[in-house]
Design a protein around this motif. Structure first.
Motif, PDB file in Angstrom:
ATOM      1  N   ILE A 152      10.703 -18.355   6.874  1.00  0.00           N
ATOM      2  CA  ILE A 152      11.969 -17.189   7.090  1.00  0.00           C
ATOM      3  C   ILE A 152      11.907 -16.389   8.404  1.00  0.00           C
ATOM      4  O   ILE A 152      12.171 -16.251   9.233  1.00  0.00           O
ATOM      5  CB  ILE A 152      12.145 -16.128   5.972  1.00  0.00           C
ATOM      6  CG1 ILE A 152      12.974 -16.658   5.213  1.00  0.00           C
ATOM      7  CG2 ILE A 152      13.447 -15.536   6.570  1.00  0.00           C
ATOM      8  CD1 ILE A 152      13.563 -18.050   5.189  1.00  0.00           C
ATOM      9  N   VAL A 153      10.565 -15.585   8.878  1.00  0.00           N
ATOM     10  CA  VAL A 153       9.669 -15.065   9.283  1.00  0.00           C
ATOM     11  C   VAL A 153       8.352 -14.495   9.314  1.00  0.00           C
ATOM     12  O   VAL A 153       7.557 -15.033   8.563  1.00  0.00           O
ATOM     13  CB  VAL A 153      10.373 -12.711   8.962  1.00  0.00           C
ATOM     14  CG1 VAL A 153       9.813 -11.913  10.267  1.00  0.00           C
ATOM     15  CG2 VAL A 153      11.747 -12.740   8.790  1.00  0.00           C
ATOM     16  N   SER A 154       8.104 -14.092  10.532  1.00  0.00           N
ATOM     17  CA  SER A 154       6.658 -14.258  10.719  1.00  0.00           C
ATOM     18  C   SER A 154       6.315 -12.489  11.491  1.00  0.00           C
ATOM     19  O   SER A 154       6.643 -12.129  12.350  1.00  0.00           O
ATOM     20  CB  SER A 154       6.244 -14.816  12.269  1.00  0.00           C
ATOM     21  OG  SER A 154       6.427 -15.288  12.924  1.00  0.00           O
ATOM     22  N   VAL A 155       4.966 -12.015  11.358  1.00  0.00           N
ATOM     23  CA  VAL A 155       5.123 -10.720  11.417  1.00  0.00           C
ATOM     24  C   VAL A 155       3.230 -11.484  11.674  1.00  0.00           C
ATOM     25  O   VAL A 155       2.278 -11.463  10.780  1.00  0.00           O
ATOM     26  CB  VAL A 155       5.241  -9.739  10.335  1.00  0.00           C
ATOM     27  CG1 VAL A 155       4.695  -8.074  10.434  1.00  0.00           C
ATOM     28  CG2 VAL A 155       6.297 -10.010   9.847  1.00  0.00           C
ATOM     29  N   SER A 156       3.254  -9.577  11.816  1.00  0.00           N
ATOM     30  CA  SER A 156       2.306  -9.775  12.653  1.00  0.00           C
ATOM     31  C   SER A 156       0.692  -8.843  12.913  1.00  0.00           C
ATOM     32  O   SER A 156       1.525  -7.867  12.891  1.00  0.00           O
ATOM     33  CB  SER A 156       1.805  -9.410  14.758  1.00  0.00           C
ATOM     34  OG  SER A 156       0.697  -9.751  14.675  1.00  0.00           O
TER      35      SER A 156
END
Length: 144
Positions: A133-137
């Motif tokens: 759904i979402v990628s977070v760094s």
């Protein structure tokens, strides 16, 4: 009569999804209802997504995936404001999206402090289990 028949194409799609998820049996009953699902003990894994080449200073992004099939809600239903957008800084446990399953809304939360790299789905898109759904760094020093 033809409207009651299940097309072979749909049957193949159901069989493929069962095989991919490791589901080997669906049992349905009637009269007081009961549903039983059986999975293989060594459940098939989802195909790996290609990972970008990272330099020594980069950290692999954290993927937030759908915990079950449903419909993605990216904006607050009443305020029409996006939960998360690319480039936005987020705190751990901050809501990034909602997963609508039946009449329930499950919050999809950020597992880390960081920056949203990408939102991989569209508003009200139907998703399967494990869909990104979402990628977070992870951001060093964020919210210190």
């Amino acid at each position: 009569m033809e409207k009651n028949l299940l097309a072979l194409k749909e049957l193949r799609q159901v069989a493929q999804k069962m095989r991919t998820s490791g589901l080997r049996l669906i049992e349905l009953n009637g009269k007081a209802w009961s549903v039983r699902l059986k999975f293989d003990e060594t459940c098939a894994q989802l195909p790996p997504t290609p990972q970008p080449v990272l330099s020594a200073t980069d950290v692999a992004p954290t993927r937030v995936c759908a915990p079950m099939p449903g419909k993605i809600i990216l904006q607050h239903p009443l305020q029409n404001v996006a939960y998360a957008q690319p480039g936005q800084t987020v705190k751990q446990d901050e809501v990034l999206a909602l997963l609508s399953v039946g009449g329930f809304y499950l919050p999809l939360r950020s597992p880390i402090n960081g920056t949203v790299l990408a939102v991989s789905v569209d508003q009200e898109q139907a998703v399967e289990y494990g869909c990104e759904i979402v990628s977070v760094s992870a951001s060093a020093g964020v919210f210190a």
